[in-house]
Design a protein around this motif. Structure first.
Motif, PDB file in Angstrom:
ATOM      1  N   ASP A 139      12.674  -7.914  11.948  1.00  0.00           N
ATOM      2  CA  ASP A 139      11.844  -7.637  10.784  1.00  0.00           C
ATOM      3  C   ASP A 139      10.409  -7.365  11.229  1.00  0.00           C
ATOM      4  O   ASP A 139       9.948  -7.877  12.267  1.00  0.00           O
ATOM      5  N   SER A 140       9.699  -6.601  10.437  1.00  0.00           N
ATOM      6  CA  SER A 140       8.312  -6.301  10.753  1.00  0.00           C
ATOM      7  C   SER A 140       7.447  -7.555  10.656  1.00  0.00           C
ATOM      8  O   SER A 140       7.588  -8.347   9.714  1.00  0.00           O
ATOM      9  N   HIS A 141       6.531  -7.716  11.604  1.00  0.00           N
ATOM     10  CA  HIS A 141       5.581  -8.826  11.501  1.00  0.00           C
ATOM     11  C   HIS A 141       4.502  -8.516  10.463  1.00  0.00           C
ATOM     12  O   HIS A 141       3.693  -9.394  10.142  1.00  0.00           O
ATOM     13  N   ARG A 142       4.509  -7.283   9.950  1.00  0.00           N
ATOM     14  CA  ARG A 142       3.627  -6.951   8.828  1.00  0.00           C
ATOM     15  C   ARG A 142       4.447  -6.331   7.690  1.00  0.00           C
ATOM     16  O   ARG A 142       4.071  -5.326   7.103  1.00  0.00           O
ATOM     17  N   GLY A 143       5.552  -6.980   7.400  1.00  0.00           N
ATOM     18  CA  GLY A 143       6.444  -6.517   6.349  1.00  0.00           C
ATOM     19  C   GLY A 143       6.284  -7.315   5.072  1.00  0.00           C
ATOM     20  O   GLY A 143       5.203  -7.838   4.768  1.00  0.00           O
ATOM     21  N   VAL A 144       7.368  -7.439   4.316  1.00  0.00           N
ATOM     22  CA  VAL A 144       7.323  -8.042   2.979  1.00  0.00           C
ATOM     23  C   VAL A 144       6.770  -9.459   3.007  1.00  0.00           C
ATOM     24  O   VAL A 144       5.891  -9.817   2.207  1.00  0.00           O
ATOM     25  N   THR A 145       7.263 -10.290   3.914  1.00  0.00           N
ATOM     26  CA  THR A 145       6.782 -11.675   3.982  1.00  0.00           C
ATOM     27  C   THR A 145       5.291 -11.720   4.266  1.00  0.00           C
ATOM     28  O   THR A 145       4.542 -12.468   3.630  1.00  0.00           O
ATOM     29  N   TRP A 146       4.865 -10.880   5.207  1.00  0.00           N
ATOM     30  CA  TRP A 146       3.447 -10.857   5.565  1.00  0.00           C
ATOM     31  C   TRP A 146       2.577 -10.388   4.410  1.00  0.00           C
ATOM     32  O   TRP A 146       1.523 -10.970   4.142  1.00  0.00           O
ATOM     33  N   TRP A 147       2.993  -9.307   3.702  1.00  0.00           N
ATOM     34  CA  TRP A 147       2.083  -8.819   2.666  1.00  0.00           C
ATOM     35  C   TRP A 147       2.033  -9.751   1.469  1.00  0.00           C
ATOM     36  O   TRP A 147       1.001  -9.836   0.794  1.00  0.00           O
ATOM     37  N   HIS A 148       3.104 -10.540   1.212  1.00  0.00           N
ATOM     38  CA  HIS A 148       3.004 -11.564   0.165  1.00  0.00           C
ATOM     39  C   HIS A 148       2.002 -12.651   0.564  1.00  0.00           C
ATOM     40  O   HIS A 148       1.121 -13.030  -0.222  1.00  0.00           O
ATOM     41  N   LYS A 149       2.148 -13.155   1.771  1.00  0.00           N
ATOM     42  CA  LYS A 149       1.278 -14.236   2.245  1.00  0.00           C
ATOM     43  C   LYS A 149      -0.171 -13.784   2.357  1.00  0.00           C
ATOM     44  O   LYS A 149      -1.100 -14.473   1.899  1.00  0.00           O
ATOM     45  N   THR A 150      -0.386 -12.613   2.941  1.00  0.00           N
ATOM     46  CA  THR A 150      -1.738 -12.140   3.187  1.00  0.00           C
ATOM     47  C   THR A 150      -2.445 -11.753   1.903  1.00  0.00           C
ATOM     48  O   THR A 150      -3.646 -12.001   1.736  1.00  0.00           O
ATOM     49  N   GLY A 190       6.734   2.428  12.694  1.00  0.00           N
ATOM     50  CA  GLY A 190       5.944   1.522  11.876  1.00  0.00           C
ATOM     51  C   GLY A 190       4.447   1.748  11.890  1.00  0.00           C
ATOM     52  O   GLY A 190       3.718   1.102  11.123  1.00  0.00           O
ATOM     53  N   ASP A 191       3.970   2.663  12.745  1.00  0.00           N
ATOM     54  CA  ASP A 191       2.523   2.889  12.850  1.00  0.00           C
ATOM     55  C   ASP A 191       2.257   4.268  13.448  1.00  0.00           C
ATOM     56  O   ASP A 191       1.336   4.435  14.237  1.00  0.00           O
ATOM     57  N   LEU A 192       3.054   5.270  13.017  1.00  0.00           N
ATOM     58  CA  LEU A 192       2.981   6.556  13.693  1.00  0.00           C
ATOM     59  C   LEU A 192       1.887   7.432  13.088  1.00  0.00           C
ATOM     60  O   LEU A 192       2.145   8.484  12.513  1.00  0.00           O
ATOM     61  N   PHE A 193       0.647   6.948  13.227  1.00  0.00           N
ATOM     62  CA  PHE A 193      -0.511   7.734  12.867  1.00  0.00           C
ATOM     63  C   PHE A 193      -0.680   8.844  13.910  1.00  0.00           C
ATOM     64  O   PHE A 193      -0.147   8.769  15.003  1.00  0.00           O
ATOM     65  N   TYR A 194      -1.449   9.864  13.554  1.00  0.00           N
ATOM     66  CA  TYR A 194      -1.545  10.984  14.490  1.00  0.00           C
ATOM     67  C   TYR A 194      -2.261  10.600  15.780  1.00  0.00           C
ATOM     68  O   TYR A 194      -2.090  11.252  16.801  1.00  0.00           O
ATOM     69  N   ASN A 195      -3.041   9.495  15.773  1.00  0.00           N
ATOM     70  CA  ASN A 195      -3.651   9.072  17.034  1.00  0.00           C
ATOM     71  C   ASN A 195      -2.685   8.272  17.905  1.00  0.00           C
ATOM     72  O   ASN A 195      -3.068   7.812  18.987  1.00  0.00           O
ATOM     73  N   ASN A 196      -1.446   8.133  17.466  1.00  0.00           N
ATOM     74  CA  ASN A 196      -0.399   7.547  18.302  1.00  0.00           C
ATOM     75  C   ASN A 196       0.561   8.608  18.835  1.00  0.00           C
ATOM     76  O   ASN A 196       1.713   8.322  19.148  1.00  0.00           O
ATOM     77  N   SER A 216      13.638  -1.323   9.560  1.00  0.00           N
ATOM     78  CA  SER A 216      13.157  -1.251   8.176  1.00  0.00           C
ATOM     79  C   SER A 216      13.615   0.049   7.533  1.00  0.00           C
ATOM     80  O   SER A 216      14.361   0.835   8.112  1.00  0.00           O
ATOM     81  N   TRP A 217      13.149   0.273   6.316  1.00  0.00           N
ATOM     82  CA  TRP A 217      13.557   1.436   5.533  1.00  0.00           C
ATOM     83  C   TRP A 217      13.087   2.727   6.204  1.00  0.00           C
ATOM     84  O   TRP A 217      11.929   2.865   6.607  1.00  0.00           O
ATOM     85  N   MET A 267       7.783   4.123  -1.854  1.00  0.00           N
ATOM     86  CA  MET A 267       7.507   4.008  -0.427  1.00  0.00           C
ATOM     87  C   MET A 267       6.131   4.579  -0.078  1.00  0.00           C
ATOM     88  O   MET A 267       5.418   4.019   0.766  1.00  0.00           O
ATOM     89  N   LEU A 268       5.749   5.671  -0.715  1.00  0.00           N
ATOM     90  CA  LEU A 268       4.414   6.217  -0.479  1.00  0.00           C
ATOM     91  C   LEU A 268       3.343   5.197  -0.847  1.00  0.00           C
ATOM     92  O   LEU A 268       2.346   5.027  -0.132  1.00  0.00           O
ATOM     93  N   ARG A 269       3.558   4.509  -1.962  1.00  0.00           N
ATOM     94  CA  ARG A 269       2.556   3.540  -2.412  1.00  0.00           C
ATOM     95  C   ARG A 269       2.543   2.282  -1.546  1.00  0.00           C
ATOM     96  O   ARG A 269       1.473   1.797  -1.160  1.00  0.00           O
ATOM     97  N   ILE A 270       3.711   1.752  -1.224  1.00  0.00           N
ATOM     98  CA  ILE A 270       3.726   0.505  -0.452  1.00  0.00           C
ATOM     99  C   ILE A 270       3.292   0.753   0.990  1.00  0.00           C
ATOM    100  O   ILE A 270       2.688  -0.127   1.626  1.00  0.00           O
ATOM    101  N   ALA A 271       3.557   1.937   1.534  1.00  0.00           N
ATOM    102  CA  ALA A 271       3.081   2.261   2.879  1.00  0.00           C
ATOM    103  C   ALA A 271       1.555   2.328   2.904  1.00  0.00           C
ATOM    104  O   ALA A 271       0.913   1.883   3.870  1.00  0.00           O
ATOM    105  N   ALA A 272       0.960   2.890   1.847  1.00  0.00           N
ATOM    106  CA  ALA A 272      -0.502   2.910   1.751  1.00  0.00           C
ATOM    107  C   ALA A 272      -1.042   1.494   1.603  1.00  0.00           C
ATOM    108  O   ALA A 272      -2.043   1.122   2.232  1.00  0.00           O
ATOM    109  N   LEU A 273      -0.379   0.695   0.789  1.00  0.00           N
ATOM    110  CA  LEU A 273      -0.824  -0.688   0.575  1.00  0.00           C
ATOM    111  C   LEU A 273      -0.772  -1.496   1.857  1.00  0.00           C
ATOM    112  O   LEU A 273      -1.673  -2.283   2.149  1.00  0.00           O
ATOM    113  N   ARG A 274       0.297  -1.307   2.653  1.00  0.00           N
ATOM    114  CA  ARG A 274       0.429  -2.085   3.895  1.00  0.00           C
ATOM    115  C   ARG A 274      -0.782  -1.904   4.804  1.00  0.00           C
ATOM    116  O   ARG A 274      -1.306  -2.867   5.378  1.00  0.00           O
ATOM    117  N   PHE A 275      -1.264  -0.653   4.949  1.00  0.00           N
ATOM    118  CA  PHE A 275      -2.394  -0.422   5.846  1.00  0.00           C
ATOM    119  C   PHE A 275      -3.722  -0.767   5.180  1.00  0.00           C
ATOM    120  O   PHE A 275      -4.672  -1.155   5.870  1.00  0.00           O
TER     121      PHE A 275
END
Length: 318
Positions: A139-150, A190-196, A216-217, A267-275
């Motif tokens: 599981d992602s260390h910055r997934g559902v559990t993390w975003w609830h807690k954080t 999980g973090d494929l920004f263009y600078n990666n 993940s999804w 997914m577009l919204r939650i991906a934006a929220l995660r970052f």
């Protein structure tokens, strides 16, 4: 410069001596990263990158190395850890887990365009297909559990409008995913920004930095890429020619299900929220340290992207 663990000349010479890399010529800290410490390393046999993991303990790192090794075996240009003279790929350096990887040719994009988005769309689909048979499911260390807690931990530090935006979007995603528990998953970057990524002569030469990889999804990973590669950073709005080019190339390589099409706006919204949330956490955590604060990315960039996706989320098949 994002160098949190400093290495001296003697540290680096001792490290190089344990690899089949010849003699140390020079090394230099790499700026730009916010999670790990990285150095460019030049020896008499070539150019490499040394990574010291700042967020993970030794026992957590092998998963990420296994993901990269799996993708390298599948033919992707990815930075697999080199093996030292003891047959090991992972070691401790100055109390941090560390690896050395090849330095690929090419440079980071200064910005994306339609051509690079098209290339990325095809490459991402192939990565997703290649990840389907990777046997380890983490599981992602910055997934559902993390975003609830954080989100709960940081809610009181936000402006009321920000807090409402954050908590309402998490609730909306929770409600959706509870009814769609079987959305396709794979091993994602999980973090494929263009600078990666690295490009050379207009072609993708490498995909790097797999330290947010997880199981993940599939659509979540695609949404992460779209939000970064295809957004106007000043407004958060999508650049539709880039968007269409990336998705057309992706969909040519990988067929999506009806359920994935339905999940796309969420997914577009939650991906934006995660970052947005990870940047908020880092920003507020560094407020008392001006040096570290200056190294953080602006959280407002992803707040704008989230707000733009709430206003309008195009169809996956548009």
């Amino acid at each position: 410069m994002a160098v949190y663990t400093s290495l001296s000349d003697s540290d680096m010479r001792a490290l190089v001596a344990d690899y089949y890399l010849g003699e140390l010529v020079s090394f230099q800290g790499i700026s730009g990263g916010v999670e790990n410490t990285n150095y460019f390393l030049i020896t008499t046999t070539g150019k490499y990158v040394v990574t010291l993991f700042e967020e993970f303990e030794l026992e957590e790192v092998p998963y990420f190395l296994d993901v990269v090794a799996h993708l390298k075996h599948k033919g992707f240009n990815v930075p697999a850890a080199l093996i030292d003279i003891h047959g090991e790929r992972l070691r401790m350096v100055n109390e941090r887990p560390a690896i050395i990887v090849d330095c690929f040719p090419g440079t980071e994009l200064k910005q994306t365009d339609v051509s690079s988005c098209q290339i990325m769309g095809a490459a991402l689909a192939k990565l997703h297909i290649a990840g389907e048979d990777f046997p380890e499911h983490r599981d992602s260390h910055r997934g559902v559990t993390w975003w609830h807690k954080t989100s709960k931990a940081i809610e009181s530090e936000l402006e009321p409008v920000q807090a409402e935006l954050l908590m309402s979007q998490i609730s909306a995603f929770d409600a959706f995913i509870a009814d769609h528990a079987d959305l396709p998953k794979t091993t994602i970057h999980g973090d494929l920004f263009y600078n990666n990524t690295l490009f050379e002569d207009g072609k993708l030469s490498a995909v790097i930095d797999f330290y947010n990889a997880c199981h993940s999804w599939v659509m979540y990973d695609l949404a992460i890429v779209v939000n970064d590669w295809c957004s106007d950073i000043e407004t958060g709005e999508l650049d539709m020619p880039k968007y269409r080019a990336l998705l057309k190339a992706y969909l040519y390589e990988r067929e999506v299900s009806d359920e994935e099409v339905m999940a796309w706006p969420y997914m577009l919204r939650i991906a934006a929220l995660r970052f947005w949330l990870s940047r908020l956490e880092a920003w507020h955590g560094a407020k008392s340290d001006p040096v570290r604060l200056a190294q953080q990315h602006d959280p407002l960039e992803f707040q704008r992207i989230l707000e733009a996706r709430i206003r309008y989320a195009p169809s996956l098949l548009e």
